[in-house]
Design an enzyme around this catalytic site. Sequence first.
Site, PDB file in Angstrom:
ATOM      1  N   ASN A  14      41.506  31.041  41.839  1.00  0.00           N
ATOM      2  CA  ASN A  14      40.982  29.815  41.244  1.00  0.00           C
ATOM      3  C   ASN A  14      39.510  30.047  40.901  1.00  0.00           C
ATOM      4  O   ASN A  14      38.708  30.329  41.791  1.00  0.00           O
ATOM      5  CB  ASN A  14      41.122  28.642  42.213  1.00  0.00           C
ATOM      6  CG  ASN A  14      42.564  28.222  42.412  1.00  0.00           C
ATOM      7  OD1 ASN A  14      43.369  28.319  41.486  1.00  0.00           O
ATOM      8  ND2 ASN A  14      42.908  27.787  43.608  1.00  0.00           N
ATOM      9  N   HIS A  32      38.417  34.796  46.451  1.00  0.00           N
ATOM     10  CA  HIS A  32      39.579  34.914  47.342  1.00  0.00           C
ATOM     11  C   HIS A  32      40.835  34.909  46.495  1.00  0.00           C
ATOM     12  O   HIS A  32      40.951  34.136  45.538  1.00  0.00           O
ATOM     13  CB  HIS A  32      39.619  33.791  48.377  1.00  0.00           C
ATOM     14  CG  HIS A  32      39.361  32.425  47.831  1.00  0.00           C
ATOM     15  ND1 HIS A  32      38.099  31.981  47.511  1.00  0.00           N
ATOM     16  CD2 HIS A  32      40.215  31.416  47.526  1.00  0.00           C
ATOM     17  CE1 HIS A  32      38.180  30.731  47.043  1.00  0.00           C
ATOM     18  NE2 HIS A  32      39.455  30.373  47.038  1.00  0.00           N
TER      19      HIS A  32
HETATM   20  P1  AMP Z   1      40.216  27.445  46.558  1.00  0.00           P
HETATM   21  O1  AMP Z   1      40.584  25.990  46.415  1.00  0.00           O
HETATM   22  O2  AMP Z   1      40.923  28.362  45.613  1.00  0.00           O
HETATM   23  O3  AMP Z   1      38.710  27.642  46.551  1.00  0.00           O
HETATM   24  O4  AMP Z   1      40.751  27.880  47.983  1.00  0.00           O
HETATM   25  C1  AMP Z   1      40.033  27.735  49.156  1.00  0.00           C
HETATM   26  C2  AMP Z   1      41.041  27.780  50.261  1.00  0.00           C
HETATM   27  O5  AMP Z   1      40.352  28.018  51.480  1.00  0.00           O
HETATM   28  C3  AMP Z   1      41.846  26.489  50.451  1.00  0.00           C
HETATM   29  O6  AMP Z   1      43.242  26.764  50.279  1.00  0.00           O
HETATM   30  C4  AMP Z   1      41.501  26.065  51.874  1.00  0.00           C
HETATM   31  O7  AMP Z   1      42.599  25.492  52.550  1.00  0.00           O
HETATM   32  C5  AMP Z   1      41.061  27.375  52.507  1.00  0.00           C
HETATM   33  N1  AMP Z   1      40.164  27.264  53.638  1.00  0.00           N
HETATM   34  C6  AMP Z   1      39.044  26.504  53.741  1.00  0.00           C
HETATM   35  N2  AMP Z   1      38.454  26.680  54.936  1.00  0.00           N
HETATM   36  C7  AMP Z   1      39.223  27.591  55.607  1.00  0.00           C
HETATM   37  C8  AMP Z   1      39.135  28.190  56.902  1.00  0.00           C
HETATM   38  N3  AMP Z   1      38.132  27.908  57.750  1.00  0.00           N
HETATM   39  N4  AMP Z   1      40.093  29.072  57.255  1.00  0.00           N
HETATM   40  C9  AMP Z   1      41.103  29.363  56.415  1.00  0.00           C
HETATM   41  N5  AMP Z   1      41.236  28.835  55.190  1.00  0.00           N
HETATM   42  C10 AMP Z   1      40.299  27.963  54.779  1.00  0.00           C
END
Ligand code: AMP
Length: 114
Positions: free
Chosen positions: A87, A100
């Site tokens: 994303n 990511h």
């Molecule tokens: P995006 O929306 O593509 O930026 O994805 C960010 C992702 O990070 C989301 O799916 C969140 O659920 C995940 N996320 C946020 N904080 C954490 C955390 N502490 N550990 C694992 N995943 C996380």
Amino acid sequence: MGKTLFEKICDKEIPADIVYEDDQVVAFRDIDPKAPTHVLVIPRKPIPRINEAQPEDQKLLGHLLLKAADVARSLGLGEDGFRLVLNNGRDAGETVPHLHCHILGGRKMDWPPG
Ligand code: AMP
């Protein structure tokens, strides 16, 4: 500049369910899974998003993608399939400014995405 949330996970300052790590990338389970299997693969280097990756990141990005496929296979997704998602920016729903790659699997997915 302070560390990103995901740099803190890389440095074990914030707990995460890490399923794979090496000197370049870390893979951990998403805290709010959108599929039965939902893992994030990140570079240790804090590239904010793919739009800001540089030519010198080519090898790292290749490694990240190959490891994403390895991790997906190791989690049993090789046979039925999986989706890799990056994303980039607000319209795509990016919420964490540290590159990511989402690995999503374990259910049938729609196309196109919403
Ligand atoms: P995006 O929306 O593509 O930026 O994805 C960010 C992702 O990070 C989301 O799916 C969140 O659920 C995940 N996320 C946020 N904080 C954490 C955390 N502490 N550990 C694992 N995943 C996380």
